[in-house]
Design a protein around this motif. Structure first.
Motif, PDB file in Angstrom:
ATOM      1  N   LYS A 119       0.833  -1.204   0.000  1.00 42.00           N
ATOM      2  CA  LYS A 119       0.000   0.000   0.000  1.00 42.00           C
ATOM      3  C   LYS A 119       0.867   1.252   0.000  1.00 42.00           C
ATOM      4  N   GLN A 120       1.965   1.230   0.773  1.00 42.77           N
ATOM      5  CA  GLN A 120       2.867   2.381   0.821  1.00 42.77           C
ATOM      6  C   GLN A 120       3.494   2.656  -0.542  1.00 42.77           C
ATOM      7  N   GLN A 121       3.636   1.594  -1.349  1.00 43.59           N
ATOM      8  CA  GLN A 121       4.206   1.730  -2.686  1.00 43.59           C
ATOM      9  C   GLN A 121       3.139   1.987  -3.749  1.00 43.59           C
ATOM     10  N   GLY A 122       1.891   2.145  -3.335  1.00 44.86           N
ATOM     11  CA  GLY A 122       0.805   2.386  -4.274  1.00 44.86           C
ATOM     12  C   GLY A 122       0.359   1.145  -5.023  1.00 44.86           C
ATOM     13  N   LEU A 123       0.718  -0.019  -4.503  1.00 46.97           N
ATOM     14  CA  LEU A 123       0.364  -1.288  -5.152  1.00 46.97           C
ATOM     15  C   LEU A 123      -0.933  -1.803  -4.532  1.00 46.97           C
ATOM     16  N   ASN A 124      -2.005  -1.118  -4.821  1.00 48.87           N
ATOM     17  CA  ASN A 124      -3.284  -1.423  -4.176  1.00 48.87           C
ATOM     18  C   ASN A 124      -3.959  -2.670  -4.722  1.00 48.87           C
ATOM     19  N   HIS A 125      -3.408  -3.237  -5.790  1.00 48.93           N
ATOM     20  CA  HIS A 125      -3.982  -4.466  -6.345  1.00 48.93           C
ATOM     21  C   HIS A 125      -3.291  -5.705  -5.782  1.00 48.93           C
ATOM     22  N   VAL A 126      -2.489  -5.521  -4.730  1.00 51.21           N
ATOM     23  CA  VAL A 126      -1.925  -6.656  -3.992  1.00 51.21           C
ATOM     24  C   VAL A 126      -2.860  -6.966  -2.831  1.00 51.21           C
ATOM     25  N   THR A 127      -3.420  -8.169  -2.820  1.00 51.33           N
ATOM     26  CA  THR A 127      -4.268  -8.610  -1.727  1.00 51.33           C
ATOM     27  C   THR A 127      -3.558  -9.727  -0.974  1.00 51.33           C
ATOM     28  N   GLY A 128      -4.109 -10.122   0.170  1.00 50.88           N
ATOM     29  CA  GLY A 128      -3.438 -11.128   0.982  1.00 50.88           C
ATOM     30  C   GLY A 128      -4.381 -12.190   1.499  1.00 50.88           C
ATOM     31  N   GLN A 129      -3.808 -13.354   1.765  1.00 52.31           N
ATOM     32  CA  GLN A 129      -4.576 -14.448   2.353  1.00 52.31           C
ATOM     33  C   GLN A 129      -3.635 -15.330   3.165  1.00 52.31           C
ATOM     34  N   VAL A 130      -4.124 -15.786   4.319  1.00 49.24           N
ATOM     35  CA  VAL A 130      -3.341 -16.657   5.189  1.00 49.24           C
ATOM     36  C   VAL A 130      -3.730 -18.108   4.932  1.00 49.24           C
ATOM     37  N   GLY A 131      -2.731 -18.963   4.756  1.00 50.29           N
ATOM     38  CA  GLY A 131      -3.002 -20.379   4.540  1.00 50.29           C
ATOM     39  C   GLY A 131      -1.724 -21.133   4.233  1.00 50.29           C
ATOM     40  N   CYS A 132      -1.838 -22.441   4.161  1.00 50.87           N
ATOM     41  CA  CYS A 132      -0.669 -23.272   3.882  1.00 50.87           C
ATOM     42  C   CYS A 132      -0.653 -23.692   2.415  1.00 50.87           C
ATOM     43  N   ALA A 133       0.500 -24.073   1.948  1.00 52.93           N
ATOM     44  CA  ALA A 133       0.666 -24.423   0.531  1.00 52.93           C
ATOM     45  C   ALA A 133      -0.092 -25.688   0.164  1.00 52.93           C
ATOM     46  N   GLU A 134      -0.313 -26.553   1.126  1.00 48.31           N
ATOM     47  CA  GLU A 134      -0.961 -27.836   0.842  1.00 48.31           C
ATOM     48  C   GLU A 134      -2.474 -27.726   0.670  1.00 48.31           C
ATOM     49  N   HIS A 135      -3.051 -26.594   1.052  1.00 50.02           N
ATOM     50  CA  HIS A 135      -4.501 -26.409   0.937  1.00 50.02           C
ATOM     51  C   HIS A 135      -4.776 -24.979   0.483  1.00 50.02           C
ATOM     52  N   LEU A 136      -4.828 -24.772  -0.822  1.00 47.78           N
ATOM     53  CA  LEU A 136      -5.034 -23.446  -1.389  1.00 47.78           C
ATOM     54  C   LEU A 136      -6.528 -23.192  -1.551  1.00 47.78           C
ATOM     55  N   ASN A 137      -7.014 -22.209  -0.819  1.00 45.58           N
ATOM     56  CA  ASN A 137      -8.455 -21.928  -0.814  1.00 45.58           C
ATOM     57  C   ASN A 137      -8.834 -21.015  -1.984  1.00 45.58           C
TER      58      ASN A 137
END
Length: 261
Positions: free
Chosen positions: A93-111
């Protein structure tokens, strides 16, 4: 699984989360993680294929996200550690990259729904995963038909003498370390999941011992044990890893591009 101090069964994901929950800023400012010729290769591949949606799998400090976000339409920063994801979103966000979203999870189960991403990039993450084979199957599921997977990670060794040393110092430094996989192991993982290997490139990685230890907040006894092991290895191991008097050394990293078979 094993029991923690409170008697609760602890998984490898718990170990990873506990190990990294207070280190997001250290990885954000790590020069090893912030720099690398592999970033240019990633951007070139994305632009060549006109990819729009990217999954930064095991995002850590978010350097992949920051590097590729300016040339794509959407990046999802994904990590098992919530503080890592929060740090990435804050600095994006500080870099103006507002199209970066986030999600918490493990690699073995991608929601995510099937074929959600044009490209999946994992950098310095796979050696922490609980089950790489399962993670590869999940990546295949959420990747588009013409999509690509980019994996960049420390390379394990097929030679037992070299590999035992590498895996030992890695785990002493970082108890959440699972394994640095050899090239043959990566080929097996790709075949198992139904990927086609399109690119294999090796890179030399120079590691300054002090910053390597400090970044992980490794205790003094861990650093001393690693230095002790370094002092006792054969000349062959010392030469291969270019072990220096202060403990600094070199490793190999591998850059893989996988396509749908």
């Amino acid at each position: 699984m094993f029991r923690g101090e409170n008697g609760k069964m602890k998984t490898q994901h718990d170990v990873n989360t506990n190990q990294y929950q207070d280190k997001s800023e250290a990885y954000l400012h790590s020069q090893v993680h912030a720099q690398g010729v592999e970033f240019a290769k990633m951007r070139e591949l994305l632009q060549k294929n006109s990819f729009k949606k990217v999954l930064d799998l095991g995002c850590g400090g978010g350097h992949v996200s920051y590097q590729v976000a300016p040339i794509v339409e959407e990046v999802v920063a994904y990590d098992v550690t919530q503080s890592m994801v929060e740090t990435v979103l804050k600095h994006a966000k500080q870099q103006g990259l507002n199209h970066v979203t986030g999600q918490v999870g493990c690699a073995e189960h991608l929601n995510f729904a099937p074929q959600s991403f044009d490209c999946i990039i994992s950098r310095y993450s796979a050696h922490h995963w609980q089950n790489v084979g399962q993670a590869m199957l999940e990546m295949k599921r959420v990747l588009s038909e013409q999509g690509k997977v980019i994996i960049f990670d420390i390379l394990g060794q097929s030679d037992p003498i070299l590999d035992t040393f590498l895996q030992s110092i890695e785990m002493i430094r970082d108890p959440s370390h699972v394994r640095d996989y050899s090239l043959q192991e990566w080929c097996n993982f790709a075949e198992y999941a139904g990927f086609r290997i399109e690119t294999i490139e090796k890179q030399k990685l120079e590691l300054d011992f002090s910053s390597w230890i400090t970044r992980m907040q490794s205790p003094d006894h861990a650093a001393e044990t690693i230095l002790y092991l370094q002092s006792k290895v054969s000349d062959r191991v010392r030469k291969y890893f270019d072990i220096q008097a202060d403990g600094s050394f070199c490793s190999e990293a591998v850059y893989l591009v996988l396509g749908q078979a």
